[in-house]
Design a protein around this motif. Sequence first.
Motif, mmCIF file in Angstrom:
data_model
loop_
_atom_site.group_PDB
_atom_site.id
_atom_site.type_symbol
_atom_site.label_atom_id
_atom_site.label_comp_id
_atom_site.label_asym_id
_atom_site.label_seq_id
_atom_site.Cartn_x
_atom_site.Cartn_y
_atom_site.Cartn_z
ATOM 1 N N MET A 146 -15.207 4.967 -15.732
ATOM 2 C CA MET A 146 -14.546 4.983 -14.654
ATOM 3 C C MET A 146 -12.971 4.134 -15.593
ATOM 4 N N ALA A 147 -11.759 4.861 -14.983
ATOM 5 C CA ALA A 147 -10.808 3.913 -15.548
ATOM 6 C C ALA A 147 -10.453 2.793 -14.900
ATOM 7 N N ASN A 148 -10.029 2.205 -15.269
ATOM 8 C CA ASN A 148 -9.174 0.282 -14.765
ATOM 9 C C ASN A 148 -8.733 0.290 -13.499
ATOM 10 N N GLN A 149 -9.727 0.006 -12.248
ATOM 11 C CA GLN A 149 -9.201 -0.487 -11.131
ATOM 12 C C GLN A 149 -7.933 -0.378 -10.881
ATOM 13 N N GLU A 150 -7.158 -1.720 -12.149
ATOM 14 C CA GLU A 150 -6.126 -3.007 -11.666
ATOM 15 C C GLU A 150 -5.375 -1.660 -12.083
ATOM 16 N N LEU A 151 -5.348 -0.251 -12.657
ATOM 17 C CA LEU A 151 -4.184 0.789 -12.907
ATOM 18 C C LEU A 151 -4.397 1.710 -11.554
ATOM 19 N N ILE A 152 -5.503 2.005 -11.276
ATOM 20 C CA ILE A 152 -5.403 3.090 -10.569
ATOM 21 C C ILE A 152 -5.002 2.785 -8.915
ATOM 22 N N ALA A 153 -5.213 1.471 -8.733
ATOM 23 C CA ALA A 153 -4.822 0.600 -7.705
ATOM 24 C C ALA A 153 -2.540 0.665 -7.565
ATOM 25 N N HIS A 154 -2.783 0.822 -8.588
ATOM 26 C CA HIS A 154 -1.072 0.552 -9.100
ATOM 27 C C HIS A 154 -1.032 1.052 -8.895
ATOM 28 N N LEU A 155 -1.266 2.403 -9.500
ATOM 29 C CA LEU A 155 -0.622 4.080 -9.462
ATOM 30 C C LEU A 155 -0.736 4.403 -8.023
ATOM 31 N N ASN A 156 -1.379 3.518 -6.994
ATOM 32 C CA ASN A 156 -1.688 4.217 -5.433
ATOM 33 C C ASN A 156 -0.750 3.638 -4.954
ATOM 34 N N GLU A 157 0.181 2.576 -5.161
ATOM 35 C CA GLU A 157 1.152 1.951 -4.723
ATOM 36 C C GLU A 157 2.290 2.922 -5.642
ATOM 37 N N ILE A 158 1.914 3.177 -6.041
ATOM 38 C CA ILE A 158 3.835 3.478 -6.896
ATOM 39 C C ILE A 158 3.561 5.152 -6.051
ATOM 40 N N LYS A 218 13.182 -0.305 -7.763
ATOM 41 C CA LYS A 218 11.610 -0.691 -7.049
ATOM 42 C C LYS A 218 11.149 0.235 -8.047
ATOM 43 N N ALA A 219 11.048 2.062 -8.134
ATOM 44 C CA ALA A 219 10.260 2.177 -8.773
ATOM 45 C C ALA A 219 10.389 2.610 -10.365
ATOM 46 N N VAL A 220 12.069 2.093 -11.308
ATOM 47 C CA VAL A 220 12.117 1.408 -12.467
ATOM 48 C C VAL A 220 10.484 0.291 -13.037
ATOM 49 N N GLU A 221 10.880 -0.708 -11.689
ATOM 50 C CA GLU A 221 9.632 -1.799 -11.745
ATOM 51 C C GLU A 221 8.160 -1.600 -11.834
ATOM 52 N N MET A 222 8.218 -0.458 -10.921
ATOM 53 C CA MET A 222 6.584 -0.500 -10.216
ATOM 54 C C MET A 222 6.165 1.272 -12.165
ATOM 55 N N TYR A 223 7.182 1.524 -12.321
ATOM 56 C CA TYR A 223 6.481 2.224 -13.375
ATOM 57 C C TYR A 223 7.121 1.446 -14.633
ATOM 58 N N ILE A 250 9.019 10.313 -16.810
ATOM 59 C CA ILE A 250 9.028 9.663 -14.643
ATOM 60 C C ILE A 250 9.557 8.302 -14.990
ATOM 61 N N LEU A 251 9.435 7.499 -15.936
ATOM 62 C CA LEU A 251 10.466 6.153 -15.671
ATOM 63 C C LEU A 251 11.913 6.932 -16.151
ATOM 64 N N ASN A 252 11.723 7.320 -16.738
ATOM 65 C CA ASN A 252 13.483 7.465 -17.514
ATOM 66 C C ASN A 252 14.013 8.470 -16.155
ATOM 67 N N ASP A 253 13.247 10.085 -15.644
ATOM 68 C CA ASP A 253 13.496 10.355 -14.322
ATOM 69 C C ASP A 253 14.269 8.655 -13.462
ATOM 70 N N GLY A 260 18.418 7.683 -11.495
ATOM 71 C CA GLY A 260 18.237 7.779 -10.438
ATOM 72 C C GLY A 260 19.024 6.354 -10.141
ATOM 73 N N VAL A 261 18.669 5.509 -10.984
ATOM 74 C CA VAL A 261 19.348 4.059 -10.598
ATOM 75 C C VAL A 261 21.081 3.815 -11.403
ATOM 76 N N ASP A 262 21.116 4.710 -12.449
ATOM 77 C CA ASP A 262 22.261 4.776 -13.193
ATOM 78 C C ASP A 262 22.886 6.232 -12.644
ATOM 79 N N GLU A 263 22.068 7.137 -11.705
ATOM 80 C CA GLU A 263 23.699 8.004 -11.179
ATOM 81 C C GLU A 263 23.780 6.984 -9.927
ATOM 82 N N TYR A 264 23.383 6.745 -8.766
ATOM 83 C CA TYR A 264 23.364 5.530 -7.923
ATOM 84 C C TYR A 264 24.694 4.322 -7.864
#
Length: 150
Positions: free
Chosen positions: A1-13, A94-99, A119-122, A126-130
């Motif tokens: 099983m992969a890192n549970q902290e990583l999976i939990a964070h990916l679920n927040e994303i 916020k998405a940039v911060e999370m990724y 995905i972070l690049n996308d 978005g930050v740049d565009e807004y």
Amino acid sequence: MANQELIAHLNEILKHEWTGVAQYSQASFIVEGVWREVYADKFIGDAKESFGHAQLIGNKIVALGGVPVATRNEIKQSRDLFEVLQFSLEFEAKAVEMYEKALELAEGNRALVVFLEDILNDEQEGVDEYTKLLRDTSTASAANSARKSG
């Protein structure tokens, strides 16, 4: 099983991306006036991007042995275009911060790092565009205010 902290964070994303689907869709529904033709399509495009990211992250969570969440956070909405653009910038930042945090948690797994960086690049685009849109909107708003008072 992969890192549970990583999976939990990916679920927040994932929750954040689901929020983007709803928030950008709602913005496309309620934007009115002369800018509707421009921004309704932009917001739908951003909702589709969030959905695409949700698909990627949800599938990655399963691949890592987790279960993707099916919930989202509260959306921000307004009938004021400037405020909606500000909400959008906040959402993308916020998405940039999370990724970025996910990248820290994925350290040592090169394939996952590359996946997240794409995905972070996308999100950074978005930050740049807004940021640019808000700069234009605030200039236009100031010019409009000056015209009304002059």
